[in-house]
Design a protein around this motif. Structure first.
Motif, PDB file in Angstrom:
ATOM      1  N   GLY A 115       0.803  -1.219   0.000  1.00 23.20           N
ATOM      2  CA  GLY A 115       0.000   0.000   0.000  1.00 23.20           C
ATOM      3  C   GLY A 115       0.835   1.267   0.000  1.00 23.20           C
ATOM      4  O   GLY A 115       0.463   2.262  -0.628  1.00 23.20           O
ATOM      5  N   ASN A 116       1.970   1.254   0.711  1.00 26.14           N
ATOM      6  CA  ASN A 116       2.830   2.443   0.726  1.00 26.14           C
ATOM      7  C   ASN A 116       3.318   2.780  -0.673  1.00 26.14           C
ATOM      8  O   ASN A 116       3.373   3.952  -1.064  1.00 26.14           O
ATOM      9  N   THR A 117       3.704   1.760  -1.437  1.00 23.01           N
ATOM     10  CA  THR A 117       4.183   1.984  -2.804  1.00 23.01           C
ATOM     11  C   THR A 117       3.062   2.490  -3.697  1.00 23.01           C
ATOM     12  O   THR A 117       3.275   3.351  -4.559  1.00 23.01           O
ATOM     13  N   LEU A 118       1.848   1.964  -3.499  1.00 26.08           N
ATOM     14  CA  LEU A 118       0.712   2.460  -4.282  1.00 26.08           C
ATOM     15  C   LEU A 118       0.506   3.950  -4.058  1.00 26.08           C
ATOM     16  O   LEU A 118       0.321   4.726  -5.007  1.00 26.08           O
ATOM     17  N   ARG A 119       0.535   4.354  -2.796  1.00 23.90           N
ATOM     18  CA  ARG A 119       0.296   5.760  -2.489  1.00 23.90           C
ATOM     19  C   ARG A 119       1.448   6.643  -2.951  1.00 23.90           C
ATOM     20  O   ARG A 119       1.214   7.768  -3.413  1.00 23.90           O
ATOM     21  N   ARG A 120       2.666   6.148  -2.843  1.00 25.38           N
ATOM     22  CA  ARG A 120       3.829   6.966  -3.206  1.00 25.38           C
ATOM     23  C   ARG A 120       4.001   7.095  -4.718  1.00 25.38           C
ATOM     24  O   ARG A 120       4.217   8.183  -5.250  1.00 25.38           O
ATOM     25  N   ASP A 121       3.914   5.968  -5.426  1.00 26.07           N
ATOM     26  CA  ASP A 121       4.279   5.941  -6.847  1.00 26.07           C
ATOM     27  C   ASP A 121       3.088   5.901  -7.798  1.00 26.07           C
ATOM     28  O   ASP A 121       3.248   6.146  -8.992  1.00 26.07           O
ATOM     29  N   ASN A 122       1.905   5.540  -7.296  1.00 26.93           N
ATOM     30  CA  ASN A 122       0.702   5.421  -8.119  1.00 26.93           C
ATOM     31  C   ASN A 122       0.941   4.581  -9.376  1.00 26.93           C
ATOM     32  O   ASN A 122       0.638   5.014 -10.502  1.00 26.93           O
ATOM     33  N   PRO A 123       1.488   3.357  -9.240  1.00 32.71           N
ATOM     34  CA  PRO A 123       1.791   2.536 -10.423  1.00 32.71           C
ATOM     35  C   PRO A 123       0.538   1.890 -11.003  1.00 32.71           C
ATOM     36  O   PRO A 123      -0.470   1.697 -10.313  1.00 32.71           O
ATOM     37  N   ARG A 124       0.624   1.524 -12.283  1.00 31.38           N
ATOM     38  CA  ARG A 124      -0.479   0.807 -12.933  1.00 31.38           C
ATOM     39  C   ARG A 124      -0.256  -0.702 -12.897  1.00 31.38           C
ATOM     40  O   ARG A 124      -1.196  -1.466 -12.858  1.00 31.38           O
ATOM     41  N   LEU A 125       1.008  -1.142 -12.972  1.00 30.39           N
ATOM     42  CA  LEU A 125       1.386  -2.564 -12.907  1.00 30.39           C
ATOM     43  C   LEU A 125       0.684  -3.382 -13.995  1.00 30.39           C
ATOM     44  O   LEU A 125      -0.056  -4.327 -13.705  1.00 30.39           O
ATOM     45  N   LEU A 126       0.953  -3.031 -15.232  1.00 28.09           N
ATOM     46  CA  LEU A 126       0.328  -3.687 -16.374  1.00 28.09           C
ATOM     47  C   LEU A 126       1.332  -4.501 -17.170  1.00 28.09           C
ATOM     48  O   LEU A 126       2.543  -4.298 -17.061  1.00 28.09           O
ATOM     49  N   VAL A 127       0.831  -5.407 -17.984  1.00 27.26           N
ATOM     50  CA  VAL A 127       1.615  -6.000 -19.061  1.00 27.26           C
ATOM     51  C   VAL A 127       1.435  -5.074 -20.255  1.00 27.26           C
ATOM     52  O   VAL A 127       0.346  -4.963 -20.816  1.00 27.26           O
ATOM     53  N   ASN A 128       2.502  -4.381 -20.632  1.00 27.83           N
ATOM     54  CA  ASN A 128       2.383  -3.333 -21.642  1.00 27.83           C
ATOM     55  C   ASN A 128       2.371  -3.862 -23.070  1.00 27.83           C
ATOM     56  O   ASN A 128       1.794  -3.244 -23.959  1.00 27.83           O
ATOM     57  N   SER A 129       3.003  -5.003 -23.309  1.00 23.59           N
ATOM     58  CA  SER A 129       3.095  -5.548 -24.659  1.00 23.59           C
ATOM     59  C   SER A 129       1.768  -6.175 -25.091  1.00 23.59           C
ATOM     60  O   SER A 129       1.262  -7.104 -24.442  1.00 23.59           O
ATOM     61  N   ALA A 130       1.223  -5.693 -26.190  1.00 28.40           N
ATOM     62  CA  ALA A 130      -0.010  -6.268 -26.727  1.00 28.40           C
ATOM     63  C   ALA A 130       0.205  -7.724 -27.144  1.00 28.40           C
ATOM     64  O   ALA A 130      -0.701  -8.558 -26.992  1.00 28.40           O
ATOM     65  N   ASP A 131       1.385  -8.038 -27.667  1.00 25.94           N
ATOM     66  CA  ASP A 131       1.677  -9.411 -28.073  1.00 25.94           C
ATOM     67  C   ASP A 131       1.687 -10.345 -26.859  1.00 25.94           C
ATOM     68  O   ASP A 131       1.190 -11.480 -26.942  1.00 25.94           O
ATOM     69  N   ARG A 132       2.239  -9.889 -25.754  1.00 26.27           N
ATOM     70  CA  ARG A 132       2.267 -10.720 -24.546  1.00 26.27           C
ATOM     71  C   ARG A 132       0.875 -10.899 -23.964  1.00 26.27           C
ATOM     72  O   ARG A 132       0.527 -11.975 -23.473  1.00 26.27           O
ATOM     73  N   ARG A 133       0.075  -9.855 -24.017  1.00 24.79           N
ATOM     74  CA  ARG A 133      -1.312  -9.993 -23.554  1.00 24.79           C
ATOM     75  C   ARG A 133      -2.070 -10.969 -24.441  1.00 24.79           C
ATOM     76  O   ARG A 133      -2.857 -11.797 -23.948  1.00 24.79           O
ATOM     77  N   ALA A 134      -1.836 -10.896 -25.743  1.00 22.92           N
ATOM     78  CA  ALA A 134      -2.512 -11.814 -26.677  1.00 22.92           C
ATOM     79  C   ALA A 134      -2.075 -13.248 -26.420  1.00 22.92           C
ATOM     80  O   ALA A 134      -2.901 -14.182 -26.499  1.00 22.92           O
ATOM     81  N   ALA A 135      -0.801 -13.448 -26.108  1.00 27.73           N
ATOM     82  CA  ALA A 135      -0.317 -14.795 -25.811  1.00 27.73           C
ATOM     83  C   ALA A 135      -0.955 -15.337 -24.542  1.00 27.73           C
ATOM     84  O   ALA A 135      -1.258 -16.533 -24.445  1.00 27.73           O
ATOM     85  N   ARG A 136      -1.180 -14.472 -23.571  1.00 28.83           N
ATOM     86  CA  ARG A 136      -1.852 -14.909 -22.341  1.00 28.83           C
ATOM     87  C   ARG A 136      -3.286 -15.360 -22.631  1.00 28.83           C
ATOM     88  O   ARG A 136      -3.720 -16.411 -22.173  1.00 28.83           O
ATOM     89  N   THR A 137      -4.018 -14.544 -23.383  1.00 28.60           N
ATOM     90  CA  THR A 137      -5.405 -14.906 -23.673  1.00 28.60           C
ATOM     91  C   THR A 137      -5.480 -16.160 -24.545  1.00 28.60           C
ATOM     92  O   THR A 137      -6.387 -16.981 -24.380  1.00 28.60           O
ATOM     93  N   ALA A 138      -4.510 -16.326 -25.460  1.00 28.85           N
ATOM     94  CA  ALA A 138      -4.484 -17.532 -26.294  1.00 28.85           C
ATOM     95  C   ALA A 138      -4.247 -18.776 -25.455  1.00 28.85           C
ATOM     96  O   ALA A 138      -4.689 -19.878 -25.811  1.00 28.85           O
ATOM     97  N   ALA A 139      -3.565 -18.590 -24.313  1.00 29.71           N
ATOM     98  CA  ALA A 139      -3.305 -19.714 -23.406  1.00 29.71           C
ATOM     99  C   ALA A 139      -4.434 -19.921 -22.398  1.00 29.71           C
ATOM    100  O   ALA A 139      -4.314 -20.751 -21.499  1.00 29.71           O
TER     101      ALA A 139
END
Length: 227
Positions: free
Chosen positions: A52-76
């Motif tokens: 929680g401290n890191t969320l409040r300090r840095d406000n990260p999104r924590l995403l998989v940014n690569s569309a190809d990697r996201r597509a590979a996840r959904t394909a699996a």
């Protein structure tokens, strides 16, 4: 009893052991090549945890940014994004953080006392789970295992990394060491004081050491020792 996930700690640190400097702006310790490595690492995990401290300090999104990697996840047969996980004993997790409004499913672990108010604050944004009178990491791992999480990536901050290592719950540690010296006493550190398993003379087993651009990636097995 559910099987607990494999726990991988991931952090970028300066040569003097800091996660950031003391300024309001985020200090970028990694380079483009290493950010891509972390993105690939996220894509290979079922869940990503940050305190929680890191969320409040840095406000990260924590995403998989690569569309190809996201597509590979959904394909699996997996969700496009790993489950996003956070911890807060006080339940002080503002609903306007980017964490709640990007990516896929989220879960927040908190205490029995803080859970009712946090459920109201995060209604429709996250599953809020009460794990007792304090946030016990073992209980968090048990719940994640019951949710089908087999591989958990922990991205900080320092207090969370310290707790996982001190309690002997980390299976792997990945450190990207940047060629920077922060030197500021108020800057957040990767680890704090703790009674670590085996004490200061215990040597973790080194799994890998390689360069990623101008940073050095070090991979260790915290539960294993070298002679």
């Amino acid at each position: 009893m559910p099987t607990r996930p494999y726990v991988l700690l991931s952090a970028a640190v300066s040569l003097d052991g800091h996660l950031d400097d003391a300024s309001p702006e985020r200090l970028l310790l990694s380079n483009a090549e290493d950010f891509d490595r972390v993105d690939e690492l996220r894509a290979g995990c079922d869940a990503i945890l940050v305190g929680g401290n890191t969320l409040r300090r840095d406000n990260p999104r924590l995403l998989v940014n690569s569309a190809d990697r996201r597509a590979a996840r959904t394909a699996a047969g997996k969700p496009a994004y790993p489950l996003k996980v956070t911890l807060s004993a006080r339940g002080a997790l503002p609903a306007d953080l980017a964490f709640w409004h990007t990516g896929g499913d989220k879960v927040a672990y908190t205490t029995d006392a803080a859970a009712p108010a946090l459920r109201a604050d995060l209604s429709g944004l996250a599953d809020v789970v009460a794990v007792g009178h304090e946030v016990v990491l073992g209980a968090v791992l048990d719940d994640l295992g019951a949710r089908g999480v087999t591989r958990l990536m922990v991205e900080g901050g320092g207090s969370v990394h310290t707790q996982f290592l001190a309690q002997g719950l980390a299976d792997e540690l990945q450190l990207a060491v940047a060629p920077l010296l922060v030197g500021q006493p108020d800057a957040p550190r990767f680890l704090g004081p703790a009674a670590y398993p085996g004490g200061p003379r215990r040597r973790m087993r080194l799994l890998e050491a390689r360069t990623v651009g101008d940073v050095v990636l070090l991979r260790y097995a915290p539960k294993e020792s070298t002679p």
